[in-house]
Scaffold this active site. Sequence first.
Site: not given
Ligand code: UD1
Length: 423
Positions: A22-23, A122, A127-128, A311, A403
């Site tokens: 999916k991801n 979320c 999740r910023p 995950d 999903r």
């Molecule tokens: C993706 C995956 C999700 C998985 C996650 C971590 C998809 C659709 N989803 O989510 O299933 O659990 O990776 O492996 O691929 N963060 C910030 N600022 C940002 C972006 C992220 O602070 O701009 C923080 C997040 O709040 C979190 C951490 O970084 O604490 C990791 O998040 P991130 O790796 O970005 O997760 P996603 O890409 O949303």
Amino acid sequence: MDKLRITGGVPLKGEIIISGAKNAALKLLAASLLTEETLTLYNVPQLADVNMMAKLLEQHGVAIESGPCKVGQGCTYTLNAANITSLVAPYELVSKMRASVVVLGPLLTRFGDAKVSLPGGCAIGTRPIDMHLYALSAMGAEIRLEEGYVHALAPNGLHGAEIQFDKVSVGATENALMAATLAKGTTIINNAAREPEIGDLAHCLVSMGAKIEGIGTDRLVVKGVDRLHGAEHRVLPDRIETGTYMAAAAITGGDIELIGGDVSQLEAVIEKFEEAGVTITSTARGLRATSNGKLKGIDIQTQPHPGFPTDMQAQFMAMLAVADGSSLITENIFENRFMHVPELARMGAKVVVHGHSAMIRGAEKLTAAEVMATDLRASVSLVLAALAAKGETTINRIYHLDRGYEMLEEKLGACGARIERIH
Ligand code: UD1
């Protein structure tokens, strides 16, 4: 709203074909925005999130055809973004699926203008998207926040930059990577996320003509090109789905072969299964998880890849709830990712949460209860608990499962699970 009814206690035996990830699929679909030529994707899983991404892309003007779809081989998607009609990703769609934010980089780099609704809160933390915006502004974008939307502008195109992420983010790495493919000059992404799905995206981008070095490492070097072209790409197998069904074998004392499961993507997870007493073997077609039902308590810390994935955290908690001894799970990626705890507790799991850690004292058995699914992985942890529990469990709000898990009831049912969907 659909529910699942599960009568637990059957050791699951059989084989399960693993779907496309999916991801990876979601980001690969978004990559179609980078070219006016056709991108063909194979092995795209049939999931609500995939439909949602397709809807978003169609809203931007991407022409999409899907099918044929075959059990175990996913669907073929052809996407053509020659006639983009909107550069705005609206609130109604982005608020339903956070991963929508990944259209920002491709739209901005190709058209110099993109407007994406802020995803909002979320269930698993705030999740910023600050890291996504930092990367794009380092490449020359002007970022404006307008009425709940991020408006990114680069009228003369993006330029190469050295990006230094201070945390590891999957989504920010993907947005930066896609944006960099069409930027002028070289972009270096330091502290890039190394999840296999990013490697899959990068390989697809290379097939489309992108110049990327360091794939699979935490330093991606991207030499921008003037244009990308069409390509064909097969989505890699879903390592989290694989791990989830390995946990189903473990928690029921069963034996399941995961066809297409890739050992190399799951090293940290396999290590933990083995520590807990589960036997994992490579097979010609994938891998096999076998358990005699005797599980040992273990400690886990979630980390970015190649560490133990967040995950898989909820699924391990369900499994460790019936292990012998105590376990400590520390969640380092997301705040508030223990929403499955109160629901598992309703089924007899003994879990105490303190900050980012959860202490699990193994119980002799779990018992059936009526429970409610919260997020995707939390939901599937309840399915696992129900498969092991005595009696009939009803899981409410299972749209979360749709999903991310393709044909969940059919796959588990084929291994002997007594599971049915109630409409
Ligand atoms: C993706 C995956 C999700 C998985 C996650 C971590 C998809 C659709 N989803 O989510 O299933 O659990 O990776 O492996 O691929 N963060 C910030 N600022 C940002 C972006 C992220 O602070 O701009 C923080 C997040 O709040 C979190 C951490 O970084 O604490 C990791 O998040 P991130 O790796 O970005 O997760 P996603 O890409 O949303």
